[in-house]
Motif scaffolding. Sequence first.
Motif, PDB file in Angstrom:
ATOM      1  N   ARG A  15      15.229  21.885 -14.740  1.00 24.21           N
ATOM      2  CA  ARG A  15      16.461  21.143 -14.444  1.00 24.21           C
ATOM      3  C   ARG A  15      17.197  20.755 -15.718  1.00 24.21           C
ATOM      4  O   ARG A  15      18.143  19.955 -15.680  1.00 24.21           O
ATOM      5  CB  ARG A  15      16.123  19.851 -13.662  1.00 24.21           C
ATOM      6  N   PRO A  17      19.720  20.420 -18.571  1.00 24.57           N
ATOM      7  CA  PRO A  17      21.136  20.808 -18.707  1.00 24.57           C
ATOM      8  C   PRO A  17      21.457  21.264 -20.122  1.00 24.57           C
ATOM      9  O   PRO A  17      22.155  20.566 -20.861  1.00 24.57           O
ATOM     10  CB  PRO A  17      21.875  19.514 -18.342  1.00 24.57           C
ATOM     11  N   TRP A  45      20.879  23.309 -12.685  1.00 26.90           N
ATOM     12  CA  TRP A  45      21.123  21.867 -12.607  1.00 26.90           C
ATOM     13  C   TRP A  45      22.548  21.655 -12.123  1.00 26.90           C
ATOM     14  O   TRP A  45      23.323  22.604 -12.033  1.00 26.90           O
ATOM     15  CB  TRP A  45      20.922  21.197 -13.981  1.00 26.90           C
ATOM     16  N   GLU A  51      20.377  12.215 -10.266  1.00 25.49           N
ATOM     17  CA  GLU A  51      19.242  13.122 -10.450  1.00 25.49           C
ATOM     18  C   GLU A  51      17.947  12.312 -10.427  1.00 25.49           C
ATOM     19  O   GLU A  51      17.703  11.489 -11.308  1.00 25.49           O
ATOM     20  CB  GLU A  51      19.412  13.846 -11.797  1.00 25.49           C
ATOM     21  N   ASP A  53      13.914  12.746 -10.605  1.00 29.10           N
ATOM     22  CA  ASP A  53      12.915  13.772 -10.905  1.00 29.10           C
ATOM     23  C   ASP A  53      11.530  13.149 -11.010  1.00 29.10           C
ATOM     24  O   ASP A  53      11.316  11.995 -10.629  1.00 29.10           O
ATOM     25  CB  ASP A  53      13.298  14.552 -12.174  1.00 29.10           C
ATOM     26  N   HIS A 279      18.351  13.407 -20.704  1.00 27.20           N
ATOM     27  CA  HIS A 279      17.274  14.399 -20.601  1.00 27.20           C
ATOM     28  C   HIS A 279      16.741  14.700 -21.998  1.00 27.20           C
ATOM     29  O   HIS A 279      17.521  14.841 -22.942  1.00 27.20           O
ATOM     30  CB  HIS A 279      17.799  15.703 -19.996  1.00 27.20           C
TER      31      HIS A 279
END
Lengths: 327, 318
Positions: A15, A17, A45, A51, A53, A279
Amino acid sequence: MNTALPATLDHRLARFPFPFPEDAYRYSANVEPALTTVATPAGSWGDKLIEIDGDYRAELAERDAILRRDPSRLALLDHMRPAAWDALLTVLETLASEYPEDMEFSRAGRACRWNNRLLGEEWEFTVGDDSSLPGGPLGFLSSQVQEDIVLLDQREDALWLDGGVVTFAADWSMGFDVGMRFLEVHGPVPRIREEEIITRAQQFLMRLQPGQDYRRSNWTMTVGRRLDTSIETYPEWGPDRTSVADDPALPARLHLRVEVQHLVRLPRSGALMFLVRTHLASLEELATVPAWRERLGKVLAELPEDMADYKGISRYRHAASRWLLGA
Amino acid sequence: MNVLELAVADSKYIAPDIREIVLRRISAGQQEVLPSYIPGSHIVIECGGRANAYSLTGSGDSPEEYRISVQLRPDGRGGSSAVHRFRHGERVKVSGPRSAFPPVATARRHLLIAGGIGITPILSHLRAAAAWGREAELLYSFRPGHAAHLEDIRALCGSSPSLFLMEFTERKAFRTGLAEALRRQPLGTHLHVCGPLGFMDSVIAEARSACWPESRLHLEAFGAADLDPGKPFTAHLARTGRSVDVPSGTSLLEALENSGVPVPNLCRQGVCGECRIPVSKGRPEHRDLYLSESDKAANTTIMCCVSRSHEPHLELEL
C-alpha cells in the motif's frame, strides 16, 4: 523498467504511496482528485480517504502516549468548535462507508452512536456537546484514525491554520503554527515564493467545494521507524541524522517518509480539513522493488542542495543514493 | 460536478408570489440524508433547458430535504415560472450544494440584513446561528403581507436569547433602523446582506459611511464560485489538421477528451498546470490561476481545463 515482483510483499509496501513519477523531484502543486487508485510495482493505493492498516492499534496507542506527554499537539481556537464537530461527523461517516464491516455510525437529530469494532468501542454522544466525548470532538477523532488532522479557517481572502491534532509531524510544530496564515506556515520552504506554488495552492484550496475531495503527497526521510519527528522532540531524533551517514546499517535505519494529504472542504462549517497520513519504508524494504530502488537513488542524487537542506537530508542523501544505485 | 436526482416532495405558496419547493431523495432504497451544506449555499436546478441557482433555507447539517423559496419573476428568463410549475413527485436534476456566501467563523456578532426574497440565504445563516448559539441580529425588510418565512423567523428568534429580529415594511423606517443598527454593533461584527441589487448597494453604502471596514461586509453574489459557461469556439489542431468544436458550458479539455485527444491533467480547475497546451494562433481567454501575467500576455499557451478563446477560432500545437 524491471518490475519483477518479490515473492513476499510486506503489507506496508503493497500500500506504499511511492511518490516519484520521474527521476528528478521539484516542488509543484501536485494535487489530484481523491479516491483514484494508483497501481505500483508492489501493489496499489489511493482508493480510500482514510487508510486503516495493520499498524492501526499501534499508531493510535503511540498518538495517545504523545498527547498525554505533550497536550500542545492538539490545538483548537474557539471559533473552530463547529469545524471540529464537522470534522468528526465527516470522518466517522466516511469510516462507516469505507469500512462497513468494522465501523458503524448513526444519527438522530443531535444524538449520535458510533461503533468501532476494530477497537471494540461503542460511543453515544451529542453533536455540539464537547463533554459528551473524551477529548472533545477533535481529541476523540484523533483516537479513531491514524491520520493527523489539520483544520483551516477561510476568511479575509486567506486560509488560517486554526486547529488540529498533529502527533506525527515531519519537522514542524502544531503548537507553534496554530493561528498562522497558510502562507506564513509555509514561509520556510525554499523556492516556493519565487515559483508561487503556495499562493497557487491557496487559491485552489479556497475554491474547493464540499464533495470535491483532493489529495497530494509530500516526502522527506526519517532515521528509524519514527512517526513523531516534531520540532518538540528534535533532541531525540536530530542527532540520528548525522550518525546514520557512516553507519553500515543505513539501509535498515533510513526510511523514506511519504505523507498522503487529503484535502476536504467540510460540508457544514466550510472549514478545510487536511488529513495527513504518514507512511514509512526503509531503504532495505524499498530496494526489494527494483524500480523504486533505482528511482529513489536517482532522485536523491539529483536533488538540489537547498531542497535537500530544507528536508534535512543533506548529510546522508549521497550515501543513501550510492547504496541504492551501487549495491 | 455531482448531480443529484431528487423528487418534489412538496410545493406550496408561502407568500402571494413565492413558492416553497421541498426536494427529497427519490427512492427509500437510497441513503436518506442529503449532502450537508455550508449556510448560505445554493443549488443549481435544471429545468426548461435553463439552469438557475436558488439558496437553500435550512441550517445545512445532515438535511433530509432541500428547501428553496422561489419568487415568481414574470419579467425573468422563465426559470422561476418553470419552478413554480413543479408538481408533487416530479423528478428534478439538482447540482450538489455550492457555497459562495458563508458565515464568518471569527465574527463576534452577525448582522444579517435581508430585503424581500433575499431572506433565503439569510434564513440559512440564522438557523446555523441558532444551532451554535451565535449572536445574530436580523433586519428584515419586506412589503406588507409579502414576507416569506416570517413565522419561522419569529419563532426562531423567540426561542433563542442570542437572536434578535427587527421587521420593516417601510423604506424610510428601514433606513433609520439600518443606520442605527450599523452604529451600535460591537467591533468584530460581520454584516451579511442579500436582496435586490439596489437594496444591497444602499446597505453597503450606509455601512461604509458608518466606517465599516470592507473585510466585514459580505454580499450574496450568485454563481461567483463558478466560471461562466463561456462562448462556443472551434479549436484547430495544427499537427493533425483536425477541428474540435467547443460548445458553451464544455471545457476545451472535455471537448478534446470527447474527440479522443487525451491531455494530461490533474486538478481540472486551472491550478495544477498539468494540462498546459501550446497555442500557435488566436487569443486565449485565460481563466486559470496557473500562468503568470507575462505567460498570459504572450498568448502562446493555454490551460485547457478552464480557459477558452476570445475569438471563434483557436489553433493549438496538437
